[in-house]
Write an enzyme that holds these catalytic residues in place. Structure first.
Site, PDB file in Angstrom:
ATOM      1  N   SER A 117     -19.579   8.386 -33.263  1.00 14.74           N
ATOM      2  CA  SER A 117     -18.397   7.955 -32.509  1.00 14.74           C
ATOM      3  C   SER A 117     -18.759   6.841 -31.536  1.00 14.74           C
ATOM      4  CB  SER A 117     -17.876   9.162 -31.716  1.00 14.74           C
ATOM      5  OG  SER A 117     -16.953   8.754 -30.747  1.00 14.74           O
ATOM      6  N   TYR A 141     -19.315  15.717 -25.272  1.00 16.61           N
ATOM      7  CA  TYR A 141     -18.966  15.372 -26.655  1.00 16.61           C
ATOM      8  C   TYR A 141     -19.766  14.150 -27.123  1.00 16.61           C
ATOM      9  CZ  TYR A 141     -16.486  13.172 -30.507  1.00 16.61           C
ATOM     10  OH  TYR A 141     -16.194  12.547 -31.704  1.00 16.61           O
ATOM     11  N   LYS A 145     -22.897  13.592 -30.074  1.00 19.42           N
ATOM     12  CA  LYS A 145     -22.902  12.603 -31.160  1.00 19.42           C
ATOM     13  C   LYS A 145     -24.189  11.773 -31.109  1.00 19.42           C
ATOM     14  CE  LYS A 145     -19.197  13.629 -33.308  1.00 19.42           C
ATOM     15  NZ  LYS A 145     -19.236  14.086 -34.704  1.00 19.42           N
TER      16      LYS A 145
HETATM   17  N1  LIG Z   1     -10.423  11.269 -34.711  1.00 19.17           N
HETATM   18  C1  LIG Z   1     -11.127  10.341 -34.075  1.00 19.17           C
HETATM   19  O1  LIG Z   1     -10.556   9.427 -33.447  1.00 19.17           O
HETATM   20  C2  LIG Z   1     -12.631  10.344 -34.146  1.00 19.17           C
HETATM   21  C3  LIG Z   1     -13.348   9.290 -33.543  1.00 19.17           C
HETATM   22  C4  LIG Z   1     -14.736   9.297 -33.619  1.00 19.17           C
HETATM   23  C5  LIG Z   1     -15.402  10.308 -34.298  1.00 19.17           C
HETATM   24  N2  LIG Z   1     -14.694  11.331 -34.854  1.00 19.17           N
HETATM   25  C6  LIG Z   1     -15.433  12.389 -35.556  1.00 19.17           C
HETATM   26  O2  LIG Z   1     -14.902  12.507 -36.864  1.00 19.17           O
HETATM   27  C7  LIG Z   1     -15.076  13.840 -37.331  1.00 19.17           C
HETATM   28  C8  LIG Z   1     -13.778  14.367 -37.891  1.00 19.17           C
HETATM   29  O3  LIG Z   1     -12.799  14.310 -36.862  1.00 19.17           O
HETATM   30  P1  LIG Z   1     -11.254  14.567 -37.125  1.00 19.17           P
HETATM   31  O4  LIG Z   1     -10.501  13.656 -36.230  1.00 19.17           O
HETATM   32  O5  LIG Z   1     -10.970  14.571 -38.575  1.00 19.17           O
HETATM   33  O6  LIG Z   1     -11.132  16.048 -36.522  1.00 19.17           O
HETATM   34  P2  LIG Z   1     -10.531  17.386 -37.164  1.00 19.17           P
HETATM   35  O7  LIG Z   1     -10.581  18.425 -36.102  1.00 19.17           O
HETATM   36  O8  LIG Z   1      -9.223  17.113 -37.825  1.00 19.17           O
HETATM   37  O9  LIG Z   1     -11.602  17.677 -38.291  1.00 19.17           O
HETATM   38  C9  LIG Z   1     -12.769  18.428 -38.091  1.00 19.17           C
HETATM   39  C10 LIG Z   1     -12.818  19.452 -39.206  1.00 19.17           C
HETATM   40  O10 LIG Z   1     -14.055  20.164 -39.130  1.00 19.17           O
HETATM   41  C11 LIG Z   1     -13.775  21.565 -39.219  1.00 19.17           C
HETATM   42  N3  LIG Z   1     -14.858  22.196 -38.474  1.00 19.17           N
HETATM   43  C12 LIG Z   1     -15.118  22.144 -37.147  1.00 19.17           C
HETATM   44  N4  LIG Z   1     -16.262  22.779 -36.864  1.00 19.17           N
HETATM   45  C13 LIG Z   1     -16.746  23.243 -38.051  1.00 19.17           C
HETATM   46  C14 LIG Z   1     -17.920  23.967 -38.426  1.00 19.17           C
HETATM   47  N5  LIG Z   1     -18.825  24.356 -37.518  1.00 19.17           N
HETATM   48  N6  LIG Z   1     -18.107  24.256 -39.737  1.00 19.17           N
HETATM   49  C15 LIG Z   1     -17.199  23.883 -40.680  1.00 19.17           C
HETATM   50  N7  LIG Z   1     -16.078  23.199 -40.377  1.00 19.17           N
HETATM   51  C16 LIG Z   1     -15.863  22.880 -39.077  1.00 19.17           C
HETATM   52  C17 LIG Z   1     -12.392  21.765 -38.646  1.00 19.17           C
HETATM   53  O11 LIG Z   1     -11.720  22.909 -39.131  1.00 19.17           O
HETATM   54  C18 LIG Z   1     -11.700  20.476 -39.111  1.00 19.17           C
HETATM   55  O12 LIG Z   1     -11.107  20.647 -40.379  1.00 19.17           O
HETATM   56  C19 LIG Z   1     -15.634  14.640 -36.151  1.00 19.17           C
HETATM   57  O13 LIG Z   1     -17.038  14.742 -36.303  1.00 19.17           O
HETATM   58  C20 LIG Z   1     -15.281  13.767 -34.958  1.00 19.17           C
HETATM   59  O14 LIG Z   1     -16.171  13.968 -33.901  1.00 19.17           O
HETATM   60  C21 LIG Z   1     -13.324  11.372 -34.795  1.00 19.17           C
END
Ligand SMILES: NC(=O)c1ccc[n+]([C@@H]2O[C@H](COP(=O)([O-])OP(=O)(O)OC[C@H]3O[C@@H](n4cnc5c(N)ncnc54)[C@H](O)[C@@H]3O)[C@@H](O)[C@H]2O)c1
Length: 326
Positions: A117, A141, A145
């Site tokens: 991120s 958080y 990362k």
């Molecule tokens: N959305 C953003 O703007 C953004 C920006 C930068 C980084 N990210 C990263 O992208 C990734 C996905 O984010 P997202 O926005 O799709 O979030 P999200 O919450 O929709 O997706 C995360 C998924 O992981 C699953 N999950 C969480 N912990 C788990 C575990 N221990 N074992 C198995 N499954 C697990 C959740 O049920 C969910 O389906 C994350 O790593 C997040 O940190 C997101």
């Protein structure tokens, strides 16, 4: 190759899983469904319900599906929650990653892609953030990362796993309305929520040293982000070695005021935003240099911010029309 996509029922994970499957890759999703929605995935993509912290389960999944590469997206992602529950964030985000890397190494996996991120950078005072900009995360958080990136590279070196860390900027939009983000943690859904409750959108600070005084961010369409994953996966599958860490953004800044104008045009609700005091910790500007992604992944974003707002709005309307079940 068969790719294990952790967090595959999540907002970004489902886009990645679908894009990779549509491009002909074999994929299997793993998700504990803590925030994931199973019906984001088509039936053709197997979904294993379980946690990245469950080493025995991972061992079975690697063996049963003959997994040869991992795309790791499963994580907790709320900055405020991470301040309130830092040990949980380290346990799930870093501990889950360590368990997954051990299982991957034991299964002889040689390719690993990690979802990082822009939060690793903190608030650098630069026009464009390059991958060489010093990292100084401002929340637990962001720390998880950055620690995750270190862990991925260290394990990669030791176990001969080629790795890519993708540092996403502000992810928005949806490839289809039913795939839209269901959380209200980012500015676009937050504004939609205000409008839905008949409230004016809020601007936190309009006295920043930016052209219109409001904060500037780099928004990336989730469908473009999914294509970046495919490009990175192909790079790994084609035999890339070592590690690569790369920003995923458009390289263009959009101010909060510009975004609100767009949201007004798309939603038809053009009420004047209210200006409130600055929030602590908000950087005036956070825009990626997208040059390394273009060079190393041969990938650049194609979709603009209007497409992000329009597709997010369609998803919001679907979700609030009462016809979609989680
Ligand atoms: N959305 C953003 O703007 C953004 C920006 C930068 C980084 N990210 C990263 O992208 C990734 C996905 O984010 P997202 O926005 O799709 O979030 P999200 O919450 O929709 O997706 C995360 C998924 O992981 C699953 N999950 C969480 N912990 C788990 C575990 N221990 N074992 C198995 N499954 C697990 C959740 O049920 C969910 O389906 C994350 O790593 C997040 O940190 C997101």
């Amino acid at each position: 190759m068969t790719w294990l996509i952790t967090g595959g029922a999540g907002y970004i994970g489902a886009h990645v899983a679908r894009a990779m499957a549509e491009a002909g890759e074999r994929v299997v999703a793993l998700d504990d469904l803590s925030s994931g929605v199973p019906n984001r995935l088509p039936e053709s993509i197997p979904l294993v319900r379980g946690s990245s912290l469950d080493g025995d389960l991972l061992k079975r999944v690697f063996a049963e599906h003959a997994v040869t590469g991992v795309v790791h997206l499963a994580a907790r992602k709320q900055v405020g929650e991470s301040v309130a529950e830092p040990t949980r964030y380290y346990r799930e985000n870093v501990g889950g990653l360590a368990t997954l890397l051990e299982a991957a190494a034991a299964a002889g996996v040689e390719r690993f892609l990690f979802s990082s991120s822009a939060a690793v950078y903190g608030n650098p005072d630069v026009d464009l953030i390059t991958e060489d900009t010093p990292c100084a995360p401002m929340s637990p958080y962001g720390e998880t990362k950055l620690a995750g990136e270190w862990l991925v590279r260290a394990a990669g070196r030791t176990h001969g796993i080629a790795t890519v860390c993708l540092r996403y900027f502000n992810v928005a939009g949806a490839a289809a309305p039913e795939l839209a983000d269901t959380g209200v943690f980012n500015v676009i859904p937050m504004v939609f929520e205000r409008l839905t409750h008949d409230e004016a959108p809020r601007i936190f600070g309009d006295d920043y040293p930016t052209p219109d005084g409001t904060c500037v961010r780099d928004y990336i369409h989730v469908a473009d982000l999914a294509e970046a994953h495919l490009a990175a996966a192909r790079r790994l599958a084609d035999g890339a070695t070592g590690d690569l860490t790369v920003n995923i953004g458009r390289g263009e800044g959009v101010s909060v005021r510009e975004l609100l104008t767009l949201i007004g045009e798309v939603s038809g609700d053009t009420r004047e935003p209210v200006v409130e005091p600055r929030r602590p910790g908000d950087a005036p500007r956070a825009v990626a240099s997208a040059a390394l992604a273009a060079k190393e992944l041969n990938w650049s974003a194609r979709r603009d911010v209007r497409e992000m707002v329009e597709s997010a709005w369609e998803g919001w309307l679907l979700r609030h029309s009462g016809t979609q079940a989680d």
